[in-house]
Design a protein around this motif. Sequence first.
Motif, PDB file in Angstrom:
ATOM      1  N   GLY A  25       0.814  -1.201   0.000  1.00  0.00           N
ATOM      2  CA  GLY A  25       0.000   0.000   0.000  1.00  0.00           C
ATOM      3  C   GLY A  25       0.847   1.249   0.000  1.00  0.00           C
ATOM      4  O   GLY A  25       1.938   1.269   0.569  1.00  0.00           O
ATOM      5  N   ASP A  27       0.024   5.331   0.664  1.00  0.00           N
ATOM      6  CA  ASP A  27      -0.942   6.371   1.022  1.00  0.00           C
ATOM      7  C   ASP A  27      -0.263   7.713   0.780  1.00  0.00           C
ATOM      8  O   ASP A  27       0.494   8.198   1.624  1.00  0.00           O
ATOM      9  CB  ASP A  27      -1.373   6.212   2.482  1.00  0.00           C
ATOM     10  CG  ASP A  27      -2.436   7.202   2.893  1.00  0.00           C
ATOM     11  OD1 ASP A  27      -2.667   8.188   2.148  1.00  0.00           O
ATOM     12  OD2 ASP A  27      -3.037   6.997   3.961  1.00  0.00           O
ATOM     13  N   ASP A  29      -1.611  10.690   0.498  1.00  0.00           N
ATOM     14  CA  ASP A  29      -2.129  11.780   1.331  1.00  0.00           C
ATOM     15  C   ASP A  29      -1.451  11.834   2.692  1.00  0.00           C
ATOM     16  O   ASP A  29      -1.142  12.908   3.202  1.00  0.00           O
ATOM     17  CB  ASP A  29      -3.646  11.645   1.524  1.00  0.00           C
ATOM     18  CG  ASP A  29      -4.400  11.818   0.222  1.00  0.00           C
ATOM     19  OD1 ASP A  29      -3.882  12.507  -0.687  1.00  0.00           O
ATOM     20  OD2 ASP A  29      -5.507  11.255   0.100  1.00  0.00           O
ATOM     21  N   ASN A  30      -1.229  10.673   3.304  1.00  0.00           N
ATOM     22  CA  ASN A  30      -0.586  10.606   4.620  1.00  0.00           C
ATOM     23  C   ASN A  30       0.909  10.334   4.538  1.00  0.00           C
ATOM     24  O   ASN A  30       1.568  10.187   5.564  1.00  0.00           O
ATOM     25  CB  ASN A  30      -1.259   9.546   5.488  1.00  0.00           C
ATOM     26  CG  ASN A  30      -2.678   9.925   5.824  1.00  0.00           C
ATOM     27  OD1 ASN A  30      -2.939  11.051   6.217  1.00  0.00           O
ATOM     28  ND2 ASN A  30      -3.599   8.999   5.652  1.00  0.00           N
ATOM     29  N   GLU A  31       1.431  10.221   3.306  1.00  0.00           N
ATOM     30  CA  GLU A  31       2.852   9.984   3.045  1.00  0.00           C
ATOM     31  C   GLU A  31       3.366   8.747   3.767  1.00  0.00           C
ATOM     32  O   GLU A  31       4.340   8.785   4.517  1.00  0.00           O
ATOM     33  CB  GLU A  31       3.677  11.217   3.403  1.00  0.00           C
ATOM     34  CG  GLU A  31       3.295  12.434   2.583  1.00  0.00           C
ATOM     35  CD  GLU A  31       4.187  13.629   2.834  1.00  0.00           C
ATOM     36  OE1 GLU A  31       4.982  13.620   3.805  1.00  0.00           O
ATOM     37  OE2 GLU A  31       4.098  14.589   2.051  1.00  0.00           O
ATOM     38  N   GLU A  44       4.849  -0.101   8.427  1.00  0.00           N
ATOM     39  CA  GLU A  44       4.676   1.089   7.605  1.00  0.00           C
ATOM     40  C   GLU A  44       5.808   2.070   7.853  1.00  0.00           C
ATOM     41  O   GLU A  44       6.385   2.115   8.938  1.00  0.00           O
ATOM     42  CB  GLU A  44       3.320   1.741   7.839  1.00  0.00           C
ATOM     43  CG  GLU A  44       3.077   2.294   9.211  1.00  0.00           C
ATOM     44  CD  GLU A  44       1.707   2.924   9.337  1.00  0.00           C
ATOM     45  OE1 GLU A  44       1.641   3.999   9.958  1.00  0.00           O
ATOM     46  OE2 GLU A  44       0.717   2.363   8.841  1.00  0.00           O
TER      47      GLU A  44
END
Length: 100
Positions: A25, A27, A29-31, A44
Motif C-alpha cells: 500500500g 498512502d 495523502d498521509n505519506e 509502515e
Amino acid sequence: MADWMRDLAVGQWYEMGQGPVEVIGIDVDNEVVLVQHFDGELEEFDFDAWMELRAQPIAPPEDWTGAMGCTREEVDDGVSDVPRAGRWDSALDILDQRLN
C-alpha cells in the motif's frame, strides 16, 4: 511527484537488509508506504524513513508461502478438481459446472 516515487508500486518487492518486503500500500495523502515482510509481518514507513532505508527493488521470491505461514508441501493447490476452460468457454459456464 518525487523521482524516487516513480518506481514505487504496490506489488513491487524490495530488499531492505532485513529480508524481502512487498509494498502492499501507498498512502500519498498521509505519506506512508505499507510493506509486508516475507514472514507476514506488516510495517509502515513514512516517506522520509522509506527514503533513508535505500531499499533496492528485487524480483519476487520464488517461494511465495512465507507470508502464509506454511510450507509448499502443506499447500494443496486444488488444481486437479478444477474444470479446465477451453479457449471459447465462458467463465460463467465453468462456474455453473462447479455449482451443479
